[in-house]
Design an enzyme around this catalytic site. Structure first.
Site, PDB file in Angstrom:
ATOM      1  N   SER A  96       0.796  -1.235   0.000  1.00 58.24           N
ATOM      2  CA  SER A  96       0.000   0.000   0.000  1.00 58.24           C
ATOM      3  C   SER A  96       0.825   1.281   0.000  1.00 58.24           C
ATOM      4  CB  SER A  96      -0.952   0.008   1.201  1.00 58.24           C
ATOM      5  OG  SER A  96      -2.001  -0.917   0.995  1.00 58.24           O
ATOM      6  N   THR A 247      -2.392   4.340  10.193  1.00 62.69           N
ATOM      7  CA  THR A 247      -1.883   2.973  10.127  1.00 62.69           C
ATOM      8  C   THR A 247      -0.395   2.937  10.489  1.00 62.69           C
ATOM      9  OG1 THR A 247      -1.326   3.207   7.778  1.00 62.69           O
ATOM     10  CG2 THR A 247      -3.517   2.348   8.317  1.00 62.69           C
ATOM     11  N   GLY A 248       0.059   1.797  10.992  1.00 62.52           N
ATOM     12  CA  GLY A 248       1.480   1.584  11.214  1.00 62.52           C
ATOM     13  C   GLY A 248       2.146   2.527  12.191  1.00 62.52           C
TER      14      GLY A 248
END
Length: 326
Positions: A96, A247-248
Site C-alpha cells: 500500500s 496505520t502503522g
C-alpha cells in the site's frame, strides 16, 4: 617472458575495472551506500556531514538488518542532501505504499487539467469488494453513496483503503499513467507500478512486481515536502493528509511519538503472510525536527519469517537508530 608480463598487466587492468564497477553500483546494489551533500554546521547536516558520520550510521543499520530473518532495505535522506542507504535494490514489494504514488500522480493530473479534488463521485456498493480492507465500505452501508475525490484520497492515505484506491485507478487515473508520471519525479529504475490492489489480491505474485528501492520511495516523499510538484493547495493537502496517517504507528513513528516538536508524515504498506513468511511490511516517512531540519526515511521488509508485530518492531528500531544519530 614479455607475453607473461602482458598477461599480468591485462589481469591487473581487469581487476581495476571490476573494482571500479563495484564501487559505482552502490546506488542499486545490496550493501550500504553513502552520498554526500552540502556540509552543515549543526543539527542534521552537522551530525552527518563528512563520510565518517554517514558511514557510521550505515554500519549501524547494516548490523541491525542482519539480525532479522528477512530482507530489509533502508534509505534516509537528510535535509534533501546527505543520503545513507542499506540494501538499496529495487525489489521490495511496495504493497500500500504505492497509494502515495497514486495520490501524487492523481493530484498532479488534476492540477494540470484544472479538475477540483472536490469533484464528487457516485459509488455503488456492488462496485466494491466486500472482502478487502476498506474502512470506507464499513462506514458507508448504503447501496449508493457519493464522496468527493479528496475523501477517497484521504481514505487511501490515512487508512490505506483498498476499495478507494481501486476505484480511483478505474475511474480517474490508471496504473500506467501513474507509473509514467512518477518516473518523471524519481529514476525509472528505482520503482515500478503495474498492478492495482485488486490485481494483487487475485494473484499475490503480482505484489512483487509493484516494487521499489528504499531510496526511490524516500526520494518521492522528500520531493513532495521540499519541491513544487503541483499547485500549492493540492500539495499541502497531501502533506497534511500524510501527517494524519492512522496505520502503522508501531513502525517509523513509534520511537518519535514522545519527542516534543517532532512531526511525522508517512505511508505504510503491509503484505500477505503465507506459510509463516510475511511478504512485506513497509513504511516511508518525512520527519521534521524542532530546529527545522528534516529527513525522509524509507524502510522495506521483504519475505520476513515472523509476525507483523516483529517486522514492525524492526522498522521502529531502525527509526530510533536514525533519530539518535542526529
Amino acid at each position: 617472458m614479455r607475453k607473461g608480463y602482458e598477461w599480468i598487466a591485462c589481469v591487473a587492468a581487469a581487476v581495476a575495472i571490476a573494482v571500479a564497477a563495484v564501487s559505482m553500483c552502490s546506488r542499486e546494489c545490496s550493501g550500504s551506500a553513502v552520498d554526500g551533500g552540502v556540509e552543515g554546521t549543526g543539527g542534521v547536516a552537522g551530525a552527518l556531514s563528512g563520510d565518517d558520520g554517514r558511514r557510521g550510521l550505515a554500519e549501524r543499520l547494516e548490523r541491525i538488518v542482519a539480525e532479522y530473518p528477512g530482507e530489509i532495505g533502508v534509505a534516509v535522506i537528510f535535509d534533501s542532501a546527505d543520503t545513507v542507504a542499506v540494501n538499496d535494490v529495487a525489489k521490495y514489494p511496495m504493497m500500500s505504499v504505492f497509494k502515495l504514488h497514486q495520490a501524487v500522480a492523481l493530484c498532479a493530473d488534476f492540477d494540470r487539467r484544472g479538475v477540483s479534488p472536490d469533484t464528487v463521485l457516485t459509488i455503488r456498493r456492488y462496485e466494491l469488494d466486500p472482502d478487502t480492507w476498506s474502512p470506507m465500505l464499513r462506514e458507508h452501508t448504503e447501496k449508493e453513496f457519493a464522496l468527493p475525490v479528496r475523501e477517497l484520497m484521504r481514505y487511501t492515505l490515512t487508512q490505506s483503503d483498498n476499495n478507494a484506491s481501486n476505484l480511483m485507478f478505474r475511474r480517474l487515473l490508471g496504473v500506467g499513467a501513474t507509473d509514467r508520471f512518477i518516473a518523471t519525479l524519481i529514476p525509472r529504475e528505482r520503482f515500478r507500478i503495474a498492478w492495482t490492489e485488486a490485481d494483487m489480491k487475485a494473484d499475490h505474485r503480482k505484489a512483487y512486481v509493484n516494487a521499489t528501492s528504499p531510496r526511490g520511495a524516500a526520494a518521492l516523499i522528500d520531493r513532495l515536502f521540499t519541491d513544487s510538484l503541483m499547485g500549492a493547495d493540492l500539495q499541502r493537502f497531501l502533506q497534511n493528509t500524510l501527517s494524519e496517517c492512522r496505520t502503522g504507528t508501531d513502525r517509523i513513528a513509534a520511537p518519535l511519538l514522545d519527542k516534543q516538536g517532532v512531526t511525522v508524515a508517512h505511508k505504510t504498506g503491509s503484505g500477505y503472510s503465507e506459510g509463516g513468511v510475511l511478504a512485506a511490511q513497509n513504511d516511508v516517512a518525512y520527519v521534521t525536527l524542532p530546529d527545522g531540519h528534516h529527513y525522509a526515511l524509507a524502510v522495506f521488509v521483504k519475505d520476513f519469517r515472523g509476525s507483523e508485530a516483529e517486522a514492525s518492531a524492526a522498522i521502529a528500531r531502525i527509526s530510533q537508530t536514525v533519530y539518535e544519530s542526529l
